[in-house]
Design a protein around this motif. Sequence first.
Motif, PDB file in Angstrom:
ATOM      1  N   ILE A  32       0.849  -1.187   0.000  1.00  0.00           N
ATOM      2  CA  ILE A  32       0.000   0.000   0.000  1.00  0.00           C
ATOM      3  C   ILE A  32       0.892   1.248   0.000  1.00  0.00           C
ATOM      4  O   ILE A  32       2.040   1.187   0.448  1.00  0.00           O
ATOM      5  N   PRO A  33       0.402   2.365  -0.511  1.00  0.00           N
ATOM      6  CA  PRO A  33       1.239   3.571  -0.534  1.00  0.00           C
ATOM      7  C   PRO A  33       1.479   4.111   0.868  1.00  0.00           C
ATOM      8  O   PRO A  33       0.577   4.113   1.704  1.00  0.00           O
ATOM      9  N   THR A  34       2.710   4.523   1.131  1.00  0.00           N
ATOM     10  CA  THR A  34       3.047   5.151   2.411  1.00  0.00           C
ATOM     11  C   THR A  34       3.845   6.418   2.128  1.00  0.00           C
ATOM     12  O   THR A  34       4.445   6.559   1.059  1.00  0.00           O
ATOM     13  N   GLU A  35       3.870   7.329   3.098  1.00  0.00           N
ATOM     14  CA  GLU A  35       4.413   8.670   2.875  1.00  0.00           C
ATOM     15  C   GLU A  35       5.819   8.665   2.286  1.00  0.00           C
ATOM     16  O   GLU A  35       6.097   9.308   1.288  1.00  0.00           O
ATOM     17  N   ASN A  36       6.742   7.932   2.892  1.00  0.00           N
ATOM     18  CA  ASN A  36       8.113   7.899   2.400  1.00  0.00           C
ATOM     19  C   ASN A  36       8.469   6.563   1.755  1.00  0.00           C
ATOM     20  O   ASN A  36       9.645   6.258   1.540  1.00  0.00           O
ATOM     21  N   GLY A  37       7.432   5.766   1.454  1.00  0.00           N
ATOM     22  CA  GLY A  37       7.655   4.459   0.856  1.00  0.00           C
ATOM     23  C   GLY A  37       7.244   4.437  -0.610  1.00  0.00           C
ATOM     24  O   GLY A  37       7.289   5.452  -1.299  1.00  0.00           O
ATOM     25  N   GLY A  38       6.856   3.246  -1.063  1.00  0.00           N
ATOM     26  CA  GLY A  38       6.485   3.082  -2.461  1.00  0.00           C
ATOM     27  C   GLY A  38       4.999   3.247  -2.686  1.00  0.00           C
ATOM     28  O   GLY A  38       4.224   3.513  -1.767  1.00  0.00           O
ATOM     29  N   ASP A  39       4.607   3.077  -3.940  1.00  0.00           N
ATOM     30  CA  ASP A  39       3.202   3.179  -4.334  1.00  0.00           C
ATOM     31  C   ASP A  39       2.457   1.888  -3.999  1.00  0.00           C
ATOM     32  O   ASP A  39       3.054   0.891  -3.577  1.00  0.00           O
ATOM     33  N   GLY A  40       1.156   1.905  -4.233  1.00  0.00           N
ATOM     34  CA  GLY A  40       0.353   0.691  -4.092  1.00  0.00           C
ATOM     35  C   GLY A  40       0.677  -0.267  -5.225  1.00  0.00           C
ATOM     36  O   GLY A  40       0.601   0.113  -6.402  1.00  0.00           O
ATOM     37  N   PHE A  41       1.042  -1.499  -4.883  1.00  0.00           N
ATOM     38  CA  PHE A  41       1.466  -2.465  -5.895  1.00  0.00           C
ATOM     39  C   PHE A  41       1.145  -3.873  -5.406  1.00  0.00           C
ATOM     40  O   PHE A  41       1.189  -4.136  -4.205  1.00  0.00           O
TER      41      PHE A  41
END
Length: 453
Positions: free
Chosen positions: A431-440
């Motif tokens: 799931i997308p997180t602020e400093n992480g990756g997109d939803g994939f």
Amino acid sequence: MQKKAQKKVEKTTALSTRAAAAQILLQVLDQGKSLSALIPDYQQRIKTQDFALLQEICFGVCRVLPRLERVISELVEKPLKGKTRIVHCLLLVGLYQILYTRIPSHAAVDEAVNAATKLNVPSFRGLLNAVLRRFLREQEGLLAKADKHWQTLHPEWLVNLLKKSYPNWREIIEANNRKPPMWLRVNIRYCHTEDYRALLNAQTLEAESNTHPQALRLSKPSAVELLPHFADGWVSVQDLHAQWAALLLDAQNGELILDACAAPGGKTTHILERAPQANVIALDVESARLQRVQENLTRMKQRAQVICGDASLPETWLPQICTTNGESAVQFDRILLDAPCSATGVIRRHPDIKWLRKAEDIPALVELQAKILTALWQKLKPNGILLYATCSLLPEENSQQITRFLQQHSDAHLETLPFGEQANAPGHQFIPTENGGDGFYYAKLRKLPQDEQ
């Protein structure tokens, strides 16, 4: 004399940034066209130094559209429809600049008003001026009214689907509404990830590493021209979670690999970084998008066979494939299927998706994914690997799709992924997180040979 007159006409008819933004937004909101398709066409029609502002306004308006619409509904008694919709879009542009950019308020108003002349609606200059200046006078009260209740800034149908699937749906929506971080993928054929990070630091570009061995997150987004050796293929811009595709596929030199739905080519080039001697087929149904694949391959100094074709109809394009062993019946060692999907996992990167996608699109996408998955499965060798991926957050397109496929195909075995098991659902959902990756989403399938079924 004639040349002077011609220059004068060109100057008066050239698009301003605000006029261009209003035109683009009108096409997104009323004609269902995407920002990524529209904005490049405007690059030659405005000043080079204004292109970043054009992108900021267009993406920004789509990100916070419901909030701006609420404000306009309080300021304009009669909705602007039909031919006057362009004026409504100019109001969106003006309000966004006032609320979300550092442009002085008076300049934001003046530019929006002046754009009316460029767009052949000069009679609305007075209305634009009056509405935007009233907003400046009454801003506090108008925003208090608009923000009285928490706004998802998402269409209701999508909010309902996220609520149904995720206990933490509010966090996902909040992440979607933020600007995305800029992730880089370091080409380890040229440079170790930490060494490249040092090169960035030398350019005063701060970056942080991650558990992914090739990923770096820039503290602030940067123009690619400023990235060390970008033109030489040392680095690519690619989301963190998208970077797992090539690692999970684990292509080997000498294998025949299909990258289905390959455009714009980020995953194709990543596969070849890790297996430069693999025979890679980059397939996409849109010929215009395949140009981007070829551009990326050229920059990375790589070679792949680029084919325009429909992934759901392999027999129509398989004859084009050049195999090294001369086999007539082509079968792949590995297939990456980055399936067409709702793209609900990349909303923060493409906020227009919220207004382009409709609830009724989802069943058709699910059907298309199943059709492609089944068609390509027939072209996979025994013991071959098919990696199914989407940039969607919806279980209908992801875990439910794979559950149904496993039930229908006794020769399909679900492989374990290195992210930990998810209860009652095959594959792994990011799931997308602020400093992480997109939803994939990823699911890795191995085709069982006859004696293992």
